[in-house]
Design a protein around this motif. Structure first.
Motif, PDB file in Angstrom:
ATOM      1  N   GLY A  25       0.819  -1.200   0.000  1.00 55.44           N
ATOM      2  CA  GLY A  25       0.000   0.000   0.000  1.00 55.44           C
ATOM      3  C   GLY A  25       0.849   1.243   0.000  1.00 55.44           C
ATOM      4  O   GLY A  25       2.059   1.193   0.211  1.00 55.44           O
ATOM      5  N   PRO A  26       0.221   2.374  -0.250  1.00 52.04           N
ATOM      6  CA  PRO A  26       0.977   3.619  -0.327  1.00 52.04           C
ATOM      7  C   PRO A  26       1.504   4.041   1.031  1.00 52.04           C
ATOM      8  O   PRO A  26       0.931   3.717   2.075  1.00 52.04           O
ATOM      9  N   SER A  27       2.601   4.785   1.016  1.00 48.13           N
ATOM     10  CA  SER A  27       3.144   5.298   2.267  1.00 48.13           C
ATOM     11  C   SER A  27       2.247   6.428   2.758  1.00 48.13           C
ATOM     12  O   SER A  27       1.492   7.032   1.987  1.00 48.13           O
ATOM     13  N   LEU A  28       2.320   6.705   4.032  1.00 51.27           N
ATOM     14  CA  LEU A  28       1.504   7.776   4.595  1.00 51.27           C
ATOM     15  C   LEU A  28       2.033   9.119   4.096  1.00 51.27           C
ATOM     16  O   LEU A  28       3.223   9.299   3.909  1.00 51.27           O
ATOM     17  N   GLY A  29       1.139  10.053   3.870  1.00 49.72           N
ATOM     18  CA  GLY A  29       1.542  11.363   3.383  1.00 49.72           C
ATOM     19  C   GLY A  29       1.385  11.461   1.877  1.00 49.72           C
ATOM     20  O   GLY A  29       0.853  10.586   1.211  1.00 49.72           O
ATOM     21  N   LEU A  30       1.894  12.537   1.322  1.00 51.59           N
ATOM     22  CA  LEU A  30       1.811  12.793  -0.106  1.00 51.59           C
ATOM     23  C   LEU A  30       2.808  11.918  -0.846  1.00 51.59           C
ATOM     24  O   LEU A  30       4.003  11.971  -0.564  1.00 51.59           O
ATOM     25  N   ALA A  34       7.721   9.599  -8.616  1.00 47.98           N
ATOM     26  CA  ALA A  34       8.527   8.474  -9.101  1.00 47.98           C
ATOM     27  C   ALA A  34       8.129   7.159  -8.433  1.00 47.98           C
ATOM     28  O   ALA A  34       8.274   6.097  -9.034  1.00 47.98           O
ATOM     29  N   ASP A  35       7.637   7.217  -7.223  1.00 43.66           N
ATOM     30  CA  ASP A  35       7.292   6.009  -6.489  1.00 43.66           C
ATOM     31  C   ASP A  35       5.923   5.447  -6.858  1.00 43.66           C
ATOM     32  O   ASP A  35       5.601   4.316  -6.510  1.00 43.66           O
ATOM     33  N   ARG A  36       5.114   6.202  -7.544  1.00 41.73           N
ATOM     34  CA  ARG A  36       3.743   5.763  -7.848  1.00 41.73           C
ATOM     35  C   ARG A  36       3.700   4.516  -8.717  1.00 41.73           C
ATOM     36  O   ARG A  36       2.907   3.612  -8.473  1.00 41.73           O
ATOM     37  N   VAL A  37       4.547   4.451  -9.730  1.00 41.22           N
ATOM     38  CA  VAL A  37       4.533   3.304 -10.647  1.00 41.22           C
ATOM     39  C   VAL A  37       5.008   2.048  -9.923  1.00 41.22           C
ATOM     40  O   VAL A  37       4.387   0.989 -10.019  1.00 41.22           O
ATOM     41  N   VAL A  38       6.089   2.166  -9.189  1.00 42.71           N
ATOM     42  CA  VAL A  38       6.635   1.029  -8.446  1.00 42.71           C
ATOM     43  C   VAL A  38       5.633   0.569  -7.403  1.00 42.71           C
ATOM     44  O   VAL A  38       5.377  -0.628  -7.255  1.00 42.71           O
ATOM     45  N   GLN A  39       5.037   1.511  -6.697  1.00 39.24           N
ATOM     46  CA  GLN A  39       4.071   1.184  -5.648  1.00 39.24           C
ATOM     47  C   GLN A  39       2.833   0.524  -6.240  1.00 39.24           C
ATOM     48  O   GLN A  39       2.290  -0.415  -5.669  1.00 39.24           O
TER      49      GLN A  39
END
Length: 67
Positions: A25-30, A34-39
């Motif tokens: 799942g996504p990390s807390l916060g905004l 760059a991390d969106r695709v990997v996540q």
């Protein structure tokens, strides 16, 4: 270890980080761009694995009359 998104809070994330457990799942916060695709890929993979496991539990409960 696969866990539901409901358990993604600061306390549980800290507990898992101390023990080397990755929660999907996504990390807390905004989120960073760059991390969106990997996540997204990790989350899709984890969801597929979790669905397979939950499907086995559902099949077992129906077969044994627990439902």
């Amino acid at each position: 270890m696969l866990a539901d998104k409901a358990y993604r809070n600061r306390e549980d994330l800290r507990y898992c980080k101390q023990r080397g457990i990755r929660l999907s799942g996504p990390s807390l916060g905004l989120p960073l761009q760059a991390d969106r695709v990997v996540q997204a890929r990790l989350e899709q993979q984890d969801t597929a694995e979790r669905n397979a496991i939950e499907g086995k539990f559902g099949k077992a409960s129906v077969c044994t009359g627990l439902a």
